[in-house]
Enzyme design. Structure first.
Site, mmCIF file in Angstrom:
data_model
loop_
_atom_site.group_PDB
_atom_site.id
_atom_site.type_symbol
_atom_site.label_atom_id
_atom_site.label_comp_id
_atom_site.label_asym_id
_atom_site.label_seq_id
_atom_site.Cartn_x
_atom_site.Cartn_y
_atom_site.Cartn_z
ATOM 1 N N CYS A 1 -5.358 0.812 14.541
ATOM 2 C CA CYS A 1 -4.747 0.979 13.225
ATOM 3 C C CYS A 1 -5.806 1.585 12.296
ATOM 4 O O CYS A 1 -6.853 0.981 12.052
ATOM 5 C CB CYS A 1 -4.272 -0.382 12.719
ATOM 6 S SG CYS A 1 -3.520 -0.316 11.099
ATOM 7 N N CYS B 1 2.124 -1.812 -3.594
ATOM 8 C CA CYS B 1 3.243 -2.575 -3.036
ATOM 9 C C CYS B 1 2.917 -4.056 -3.275
ATOM 10 O O CYS B 1 1.798 -4.495 -2.994
ATOM 11 C CB CYS B 1 3.414 -2.292 -1.544
ATOM 12 S SG CYS B 1 3.747 -0.547 -1.217
ATOM 13 N N SER C 1 2.731 5.913 9.312
ATOM 14 C CA SER C 1 3.581 5.028 8.521
ATOM 15 C C SER C 1 3.512 5.429 7.056
ATOM 16 O O SER C 1 2.424 5.544 6.491
ATOM 17 C CB SER C 1 3.091 3.588 8.702
ATOM 18 O OG SER C 1 3.794 2.740 7.838
ATOM 19 N N CYS D 1 -5.628 1.995 -2.206
ATOM 20 C CA CYS D 1 -4.311 2.645 -2.177
ATOM 21 C C CYS D 1 -3.762 2.669 -3.589
ATOM 22 O O CYS D 1 -3.999 1.763 -4.371
ATOM 23 C CB CYS D 1 -3.363 1.877 -1.261
ATOM 24 S SG CYS D 1 -1.770 2.706 -1.074
ATOM 25 N N CYS E 1 1.261 -6.455 -0.637
ATOM 26 C CA CYS E 1 0.148 -5.912 0.153
ATOM 27 C C CYS E 1 -1.197 -6.119 -0.546
ATOM 28 O O CYS E 1 -1.352 -5.784 -1.719
ATOM 29 C CB CYS E 1 0.395 -4.424 0.396
ATOM 30 S SG CYS E 1 -1.018 -3.587 1.133
ATOM 31 N N CYS F 1 -1.095 -7.158 9.224
ATOM 32 C CA CYS F 1 -0.443 -6.187 8.337
ATOM 33 C C CYS F 1 -0.505 -6.640 6.890
ATOM 34 O O CYS F 1 -0.173 -7.770 6.570
ATOM 35 C CB CYS F 1 1.032 -6.063 8.702
ATOM 36 S SG CYS F 1 1.318 -4.884 9.981
ATOM 37 N N GLY G 1 -4.093 2.528 2.666
ATOM 38 C CA GLY G 1 -3.731 3.803 2.054
ATOM 39 C C GLY G 1 -2.387 4.349 2.477
ATOM 40 O O GLY G 1 -1.767 3.867 3.429
ATOM 41 N N GLU G 2 -1.927 5.335 1.733
ATOM 42 C CA GLU G 2 -0.676 6.045 2.048
ATOM 43 C C GLU G 2 -1.072 7.387 2.673
ATOM 44 O O GLU G 2 -1.551 8.296 1.978
ATOM 45 C CB GLU G 2 0.130 6.237 0.750
ATOM 46 C CG GLU G 2 1.262 7.244 0.820
ATOM 47 C CD GLU G 2 2.248 7.022 1.977
ATOM 48 O OE1 GLU G 2 2.892 5.975 1.998
ATOM 49 O OE2 GLU G 2 2.345 7.906 2.865
ATOM 50 N N SER H 1 7.914 2.242 5.809
ATOM 51 C CA SER H 1 7.769 0.903 5.232
ATOM 52 C C SER H 1 8.974 0.678 4.329
ATOM 53 O O SER H 1 8.937 1.021 3.152
ATOM 54 C CB SER H 1 6.493 0.819 4.380
ATOM 55 O OG SER H 1 5.377 1.036 5.183
ATOM 56 N N LEU H 2 10.014 0.130 4.878
ATOM 57 C CA LEU H 2 11.270 0.031 4.114
ATOM 58 C C LEU H 2 11.281 -1.247 3.261
ATOM 59 O O LEU H 2 11.330 -1.181 2.040
ATOM 60 C CB LEU H 2 12.461 0.066 5.086
ATOM 61 C CG LEU H 2 13.827 0.173 4.422
ATOM 62 C CD1 LEU H 2 13.972 1.473 3.656
ATOM 63 C CD2 LEU H 2 14.951 0.033 5.450
ATOM 64 N N HIS H 3 11.306 -2.375 3.883
ATOM 65 C CA HIS H 3 11.120 -3.691 3.271
ATOM 66 C C HIS H 3 12.233 -4.158 2.336
ATOM 67 O O HIS H 3 12.216 -5.316 1.905
ATOM 68 C CB HIS H 3 9.772 -3.789 2.522
ATOM 69 C CG HIS H 3 8.605 -3.353 3.337
ATOM 70 N ND1 HIS H 3 8.401 -3.792 4.622
ATOM 71 C CD2 HIS H 3 7.588 -2.483 3.081
ATOM 72 C CE1 HIS H 3 7.296 -3.221 5.114
ATOM 73 N NE2 HIS H 3 6.804 -2.419 4.199
ATOM 74 N N ASN I 1 2.223 -12.058 5.999
ATOM 75 C CA ASN I 1 0.919 -12.688 6.201
ATOM 76 C C ASN I 1 0.313 -12.983 4.838
ATOM 77 O O ASN I 1 -0.124 -12.062 4.168
ATOM 78 C CB ASN I 1 -0.013 -11.750 6.971
ATOM 79 C CG ASN I 1 0.542 -11.427 8.334
ATOM 80 O OD1 ASN I 1 0.800 -12.325 9.131
ATOM 81 N ND2 ASN I 1 0.776 -10.149 8.594
ATOM 82 N N GLU J 1 -11.194 -0.292 6.431
ATOM 83 C CA GLU J 1 -11.073 -1.121 7.629
ATOM 84 C C GLU J 1 -10.221 -0.447 8.702
ATOM 85 O O GLU J 1 -9.292 0.294 8.400
ATOM 86 C CB GLU J 1 -10.468 -2.481 7.261
ATOM 87 C CG GLU J 1 -11.448 -3.298 6.441
ATOM 88 C CD GLU J 1 -10.917 -4.672 6.066
ATOM 89 O OE1 GLU J 1 -11.704 -5.624 6.137
ATOM 90 O OE2 GLU J 1 -9.741 -4.786 5.705
HETATM 91 S S1 SF4 Z 1 1.731 -1.287 1.900
HETATM 92 FE FE1 SF4 Z 1 0.625 0.635 2.347
HETATM 93 S S2 SF4 Z 1 1.314 2.014 0.713
HETATM 94 FE FE2 SF4 Z 1 1.822 -0.072 0.000
HETATM 95 S S3 SF4 Z 1 0.012 -0.712 -1.197
HETATM 96 FE FE3 SF4 Z 1 -0.296 -1.413 0.931
HETATM 97 S S4 SF4 Z 1 -1.552 0.210 1.876
HETATM 98 FE FE4 SF4 Z 1 -0.589 1.086 0.026
#
Ligand code: SF4
Length: 411
Positions: free
Chosen positions: A151, A162, A247, A158, A165, A389, A215-216, A269-271, A346, A136
């Site tokens: 984006c 996380c 990112s 991925c 996500c 996001c 993805g990363e 992506s700290l969080h 979200n 996407e």
């Molecule tokens: S936040 Fe980014 S790195 Fe983490 S699972 Fe989702 S897509 Fe992958």
């Protein structure tokens, strides 16, 4: 009687993983990434896609068919400046050569399987690639000005899981190739008719790229680097490195290389500000903990007061949104040219987190702002079409591999 340590006495582990910075570690990551390589850019009829080739590669295949190197510049102009997908439109190329090129090559685009436009005008594309895999892409227009961010996804699925996500629940299917990464941007521009590429300071509707989709990106570094070099090339799309942000969850060994080679902006992506919590929210933290990550940010070559590092912080109610968390965040990033994007969570089907309350968001933002960091609260965009996001996910599945093939673990 034991005394409980203060909550933030030792929030982060010592920076100890110097090994993470070695060339060996980089080579290991690149080798692992190659196991998830995209399929070949040659169509079943034998024609080859020209999108995604570097200038040197383009020159090489033109030489193979007996054409002079100056043709590279011509084709580059038509493909990336004019957005032409049909050789017969390339009017500076004589008809016989147009026909010769069309017999051997295509100028491809991913196919838009679905396009959804949100009430707030955010547009989400589900792109299908030649092998049927999907990813996407989201265009988020600026509501006050005629510009916006695209984006882009870097992988199908991925590997990082996380916990907040949706994409992470899918597992890694494969990396996207340079053609598929550039192709997302070009197809999004097709959708808005933004060709030829605006020059210089001429305003662009699709004005920035954020590598924040599925993805990363730093686990697919070589394809990302190749794609970004194509997009930044001044004779084609010509998007400035200052308008591109990558990112990462913190693939530290590749951050250094990205800064040196591409010089694009960085978002982290700290969080979470404690290793125990970040281990849970962003499992990559077990390998590259917070202290190492912050150290890598401090030395990121492309960071300056004019080009700040963005720390992404998803606000999860009762998990990472306390005032003590905000103060620790400020302490961690002190001295880094930085801003903090606070992202209201979200929800997606099956997620176990709740968004923070508005009051808590405001309190958190105020602490960060009082410490001198911009701390915008990112209002969710495209929520009605699951484009916000952390909400992206496709039904793509990894093809069954024969025994001995790599597992989904990419870290
Ligand atoms: S936040 Fe980014 S790195 Fe983490 S699972 Fe989702 S897509 Fe992958």
């Amino acid at each position: 009687m034991s005394i409980a340590p203060p909550l933030y006495a030792r929030p982060v582990r010592e920076a100890a993983s110097a090994a993470a910075l070695t060339d060996d570690e980089r080579s290991r990551i690149l080798a692992k990434s190659a196991q998830f390589a995209p399929p070949s850019a040659v169509l079943p009829d034998g024609r080859r896609d020209l999108v995604g080739l570097s200038r040197a590669e383009l020159t090489e295949i033109l030489t193979e068919i007996g054409e002079k190197p100056f043709r590279t510049k011509q084709l580059w102009h038509w493909i990336y400046h004019q957005g032409a997908t049909d050789f017969s439109r390339m009017s500076s190329i004589a008809r016989p050569l147009q026909e010769k090129l069309a017999e051997r090559f295509v100028v491809g685009r991913p196919q838009a399987a679905t396009v959804q436009t949100s009430r707030d005008e955010t547009r989400k594309f589900l792109f299908r690639f030649r092998d049927g895999q999907e990813a996407e892409t989201v265009y988020i227009p600026d509501r006050r000005e005629d510009r916006g961010a695209v984006c882009i996804s870097s992988q199908v699925g991925c590997t990082l899981s996380c916990t907040f996500c949706h994409t992470g629940t899918q597992g890694l299917v494969r990396n996207l190739g340079a053609a598929e990464i550039v192709g997302q941007f070009m197809a999004a521009r097709d959708s808005y008719g933004e060709w030829p590429s605006p020059k210089g300071e001429t305003p662009r509707l699709l004005s920035t790229i954020v590598l924040m989709g599925m993805g990363e990106p730093l686990y697919n570094y070589e394809n990302i680097a190749k794609a970004m070099k194509i997009i930044m090339d001044g004779e084609g799309i010509g998007l400035s490195r200052r308008r591109i942000t990558l990112s990462t969850s913190g693939v530290i060994p590749m951050m250094d290389q990205c800064g040196e080679e591409l010089g694009i902006n960085l978002a982290i992506s700290l969080h979470a500000v404690r290793d125990d919590l970040r281990d849970e929210l962003v499992p990559l933290n077990r390998k590259y903990p917070i202290a190492d990550l912050i150290a890598a940010c401090r030395r990121y070559p492309a960071a300056s007061n004019a080009r700040r590092i963005t720390f992404e912080y998803i606000m999860l109610r009762g998990v990472n949104d306390s005032e003590a968390d905000a103060r620790e965040l400020v302490r961690l990033i002190s001295g880094i040219p930085a801003k903090v994007n606070l992202i209201p969570f979200n929800p997606w089907p099956g997620s176990r987190f709740q968004p923070s309350t508005r009051e808590q968001l405001d309190r958190f933002a105020a602490i960060v702002m009082d410490a001198g960091f911009a701390s915008p609260i990112r209002m969710p965009r495209g929520r009605d079409i699951l484009a916000a996001c952390g909400q992206l996910r496709t039904e793509s599945q990894r093809a069954r591999r024969s025994s001995g093939a790599p597992g989904a673990e990419n870290t």
